[in-house]
Design a protein around this motif. Sequence first.
Motif, short mmCIF file in Angstrom:
data_model
loop_
_atom_site.label_atom_id
_atom_site.label_comp_id
_atom_site.label_asym_id
_atom_site.label_seq_id
_atom_site.Cartn_x
_atom_site.Cartn_y
_atom_site.Cartn_z
N ALA A 1 29.22 17.24 102.60
CA ALA A 1 28.56 17.00 103.89
C ALA A 1 27.41 17.98 104.08
O ALA A 1 27.36 19.04 103.45
CB ALA A 1 29.57 17.16 105.04
N GLN A 2 26.50 17.59 104.97
CA GLN A 2 25.43 18.52 105.36
C GLN A 2 26.06 19.77 105.97
O GLN A 2 27.12 19.68 106.61
CB GLN A 2 24.51 17.86 106.39
N PRO B 1 31.25 22.58 112.91
CA PRO B 1 30.77 22.08 111.61
C PRO B 1 31.98 21.79 110.73
O PRO B 1 32.93 22.58 110.68
CB PRO B 1 29.94 23.24 111.06
N ALA B 2 31.98 20.67 110.06
CA ALA B 2 33.14 20.29 109.25
C ALA B 2 33.49 21.37 108.24
O ALA B 2 34.67 21.65 108.01
CB ALA B 2 32.87 18.95 108.55
N ALA B 3 32.47 22.00 107.66
CA ALA B 3 32.73 23.02 106.64
C ALA B 3 33.52 24.19 107.23
O ALA B 3 34.29 24.84 106.52
CB ALA B 3 31.41 23.51 106.05
N MET C 1 23.72 21.03 101.65
CA MET C 1 24.93 20.24 101.37
C MET C 1 26.05 21.19 100.95
O MET C 1 25.82 22.12 100.19
CB MET C 1 24.58 19.28 100.24
N SER C 2 27.25 20.93 101.48
CA SER C 2 28.42 21.74 101.11
C SER C 2 29.52 20.83 100.58
O SER C 2 29.64 19.68 101.01
CB SER C 2 28.98 22.47 102.34
#
Length: 158
Positions: free
Chosen positions: A17-18, A63-65, A1-2
């Motif tokens: 989010a993951q 990836p959203a991150a 998780m970030s």
Amino acid sequence: MSKFLLHINGKSYPIEAQDDESLLSVLRNHLSLTGTKYGCGEGQCGACTVLMDGAATRSCQIPAAAAADAKIMTIEGLEQSGRLTPVQEAFLQEGAFQCGYCTSGMIMAASALLHDNHAPTDEQIVTAMNGNVCRCGTYPRILAAIRRASSASAGGAR
Ligand code: FES
Ligand code: FES
């Protein structure tokens, strides 16, 4: 998780989010920005196209991150104070959609194109839009809409 911030359409959103959760998933499932569509999920159709720092980007492949430092624009961010952009207006005027599933991705890709090239040739339009698939086959009207937006906006496409 970030945990991180996403900067979308001029606002900042705290996200949890993951690590591998896509930007598309976060837009749709965390933030209810459902104008960006899930098509293939494999980078092949363009339905999920958003702008990342101005570049047309497939949000299903990011990836959203990894988008935390970027300025993201989705279809919801184009209209300002009730005014559509020249690209949006042109799609309406040319009726450049049927079911509409591809339309937000098409508009985002076209917006990026016209920002970078104010007067593209038909060949340049086709090349730029080549990765955006319309299963309804409205390509001639999409081409006409981008031509119309090009002459209407003279560069003010977004
Ligand atoms: S859903 Fe992202 S390219 Fe198809
Ligand atoms: S309008 Fe239906 S997929 Fe393009």
